[in-house]
Design a protein around this motif. Structure first.
Motif, PDB file in Angstrom:
ATOM      1  N   ARG A  95       0.852  -1.184   0.000  1.00  0.00           N
ATOM      2  CA  ARG A  95       0.000   0.000   0.000  1.00  0.00           C
ATOM      3  C   ARG A  95       0.885   1.231   0.000  1.00  0.00           C
ATOM      4  O   ARG A  95       1.758   1.387   0.862  1.00  0.00           O
ATOM      5  CB  ARG A  95      -0.922   0.005   1.206  1.00  0.00           C
ATOM      6  CG  ARG A  95      -1.887   1.179   1.244  1.00  0.00           C
ATOM      7  CD  ARG A  95      -2.631   1.271   2.552  1.00  0.00           C
ATOM      8  NE  ARG A  95      -2.785   2.669   2.935  1.00  0.00           N
ATOM      9  CZ  ARG A  95      -3.141   3.066   4.147  1.00  0.00           C
ATOM     10  NH1 ARG A  95      -3.388   2.189   5.085  1.00  0.00           N
ATOM     11  NH2 ARG A  95      -3.250   4.345   4.404  1.00  0.00           N
ATOM     12  N   ASP A 100      -5.461   4.414  -0.051  1.00  0.00           N
ATOM     13  CA  ASP A 100      -5.968   3.332   0.791  1.00  0.00           C
ATOM     14  C   ASP A 100      -6.083   2.016   0.033  1.00  0.00           C
ATOM     15  O   ASP A 100      -6.564   1.028   0.571  1.00  0.00           O
ATOM     16  CB  ASP A 100      -7.337   3.725   1.366  1.00  0.00           C
ATOM     17  CG  ASP A 100      -7.226   4.889   2.337  1.00  0.00           C
ATOM     18  OD1 ASP A 100      -8.072   5.805   2.278  1.00  0.00           O
ATOM     19  OD2 ASP A 100      -6.289   4.889   3.150  1.00  0.00           O
TER      20      ASP A 100
ATOM     21  N   HIS B  29     -16.872   2.791   8.461  1.00  0.00           N
ATOM     22  CA  HIS B  29     -15.697   3.024   7.624  1.00  0.00           C
ATOM     23  C   HIS B  29     -16.063   3.818   6.382  1.00  0.00           C
ATOM     24  O   HIS B  29     -17.097   3.576   5.761  1.00  0.00           O
ATOM     25  CB  HIS B  29     -15.088   1.682   7.200  1.00  0.00           C
ATOM     26  CG  HIS B  29     -14.383   0.971   8.310  1.00  0.00           C
ATOM     27  ND1 HIS B  29     -13.956  -0.326   8.200  1.00  0.00           N
ATOM     28  CD2 HIS B  29     -14.020   1.384   9.545  1.00  0.00           C
ATOM     29  CE1 HIS B  29     -13.356  -0.688   9.312  1.00  0.00           C
ATOM     30  NE2 HIS B  29     -13.389   0.325  10.158  1.00  0.00           N
ATOM     31  N   ASN B  31     -14.078   3.924   3.553  1.00  0.00           N
ATOM     32  CA  ASN B  31     -13.647   3.220   2.340  1.00  0.00           C
ATOM     33  C   ASN B  31     -14.237   1.821   2.262  1.00  0.00           C
ATOM     34  O   ASN B  31     -14.217   1.075   3.247  1.00  0.00           O
ATOM     35  CB  ASN B  31     -12.122   3.076   2.322  1.00  0.00           C
ATOM     36  CG  ASN B  31     -11.407   4.404   2.301  1.00  0.00           C
ATOM     37  OD1 ASN B  31     -11.822   5.332   1.626  1.00  0.00           O
ATOM     38  ND2 ASN B  31     -10.320   4.491   3.042  1.00  0.00           N
ATOM     39  N   ALA B  92     -14.325  -5.494   1.175  1.00  0.00           N
ATOM     40  CA  ALA B  92     -13.493  -5.068   2.299  1.00  0.00           C
ATOM     41  C   ALA B  92     -13.812  -3.628   2.653  1.00  0.00           C
ATOM     42  O   ALA B  92     -14.342  -2.868   1.827  1.00  0.00           O
ATOM     43  CB  ALA B  92     -12.012  -5.220   1.962  1.00  0.00           C
ATOM     44  N   SER B  93     -13.480  -3.252   3.886  1.00  0.00           N
ATOM     45  CA  SER B  93     -13.654  -1.865   4.293  1.00  0.00           C
ATOM     46  C   SER B  93     -12.483  -1.437   5.161  1.00  0.00           C
ATOM     47  O   SER B  93     -11.785  -2.273   5.746  1.00  0.00           O
ATOM     48  CB  SER B  93     -14.964  -1.671   5.059  1.00  0.00           C
ATOM     49  OG  SER B  93     -14.879  -2.212   6.365  1.00  0.00           O
ATOM     50  N   THR B  94     -12.275  -0.139   5.217  1.00  0.00           N
ATOM     51  CA  THR B  94     -11.218   0.413   6.053  1.00  0.00           C
ATOM     52  C   THR B  94     -11.526   1.874   6.348  1.00  0.00           C
ATOM     53  O   THR B  94     -12.150   2.553   5.520  1.00  0.00           O
ATOM     54  CB  THR B  94      -9.840   0.266   5.362  1.00  0.00           C
ATOM     55  OG1 THR B  94      -8.809   0.623   6.261  1.00  0.00           O
ATOM     56  CG2 THR B  94      -9.741   1.125   4.135  1.00  0.00           C
ATOM     57  N   GLN B 103      -7.251  -3.603   5.918  1.00  0.00           N
ATOM     58  CA  GLN B 103      -8.590  -3.721   5.354  1.00  0.00           C
ATOM     59  C   GLN B 103      -9.277  -4.903   6.033  1.00  0.00           C
ATOM     60  O   GLN B 103      -8.650  -5.928   6.308  1.00  0.00           O
ATOM     61  CB  GLN B 103      -8.521  -3.940   3.840  1.00  0.00           C
ATOM     62  CG  GLN B 103      -8.073  -2.696   3.100  1.00  0.00           C
ATOM     63  CD  GLN B 103      -8.223  -2.806   1.601  1.00  0.00           C
ATOM     64  OE1 GLN B 103      -8.807  -3.758   1.080  1.00  0.00           O
ATOM     65  NE2 GLN B 103      -7.712  -1.814   0.885  1.00  0.00           N
TER      66      GLN B 103
END
Lengths: 114, 114
Positions: A95, A100, B29, B31, B92-94, B103
């Motif tokens: 990353r 992100d 989140h 993202n 996925a999320s972050t 993530q």
């Protein structure tokens, strides 16, 4: 563009032994993050360990440690005292510091034999 | 604990059908991401969203679209499913902007297009 390469499609290890999974990456950036993810047969991907590129010290999480060689662009994962529950697909990921988004390698399937 | 859920673990559709894959996260989140996972190719990013109603194309957006009407929900849409879209789809999320945060992945949807 950044790329992540895992050259070992499959690896195997005996229970209680140590195994090292390889990962190399290509980038022109100096600030970035590296991750190892584990995907057990149940398919839920979880984070194993992460490394910030600006840190010289190798990250360690219990039996999991990395060998981060920034100049060589290498980021290997060492699993000590392997357990049957370590059997999974392992993905290396990169990353950039200013995004992100993750870039994944193709994965290494680890088998653990009793 | 962060929880990311996907509407189906297994899905079988016919060529030409419109397919919706739903993803919900419960940690506020910003993202959210959609990947497809194929053997030997790793995870490839299809689309991601960094806010409600915002979206950006990933590496392989062709044949897909997305929708994010609410912060917790991110939908992947196959307008006209084709056999080459048979794959495992991971959401996925972050949180946005957190340094080196992982993530968080859902369990995946195995989609088969006949």
């Amino acid at each position: 563009a950044q790329t992540v390469t895992q050259s070992q499609p499959e690896m195997s290890v005996q229970e209680a032994e140590t195994v090292t999974l390889s990962c190399t990456y290509d980038t022109s950036e100096s600030d970035y993050y590296l991750f190892w993810y584990k995907q057990p047969p149940s398919r839920q991907m979880i984070l194993v360990i992460r490394q910030e590129a600006y840190k010289q010290q190798n990250a360690t999480e219990n039996r999991f440690s990395v060998n981060f060689q920034k100049a060589a662009k290498s980021f290997s994962l060492k699993i000590s005292d392997s357990q049957l529950g370590d059997a999974a697909m392992y993905f290396c990921a990169y990353r950039s510091h200013n995004t992100d988004k993750l870039i994944f390698g193709t994965g290494t399937r680890l088998q653990v034999f009793p | 604990d962060v929880k990311v859920t996907q509407s189906s673990r297994y899905l079988v559709k016919r060529t030409g059908e419109k397919v919706f894959l739903e993803c919900v996260q419960d940690m506020d989140h910003e993202n959210m991401f959609w990947y497809r996972q194929d053997p030997g190719l790793g995870l490839r990013l299809i689309y991601f969203s960094y806010d409600v109603k915002m979206k950006e194309k990933g590496d392989i957006p062709e044949g897909y679209s997305v929708s994010r009407e609410k912060k917790e929900r991110f939908s992947l849409i196959l307008e006209s499913a084709s056999t080459n879209q048979t794959s495992m789809y991971l959401c996925a999320s972050t949180p946005r902007g957190t340094v080196a945060d992982t993530q968080y992945f859902g369990p995946g949807t195995r989609l088969t297009v006949l």
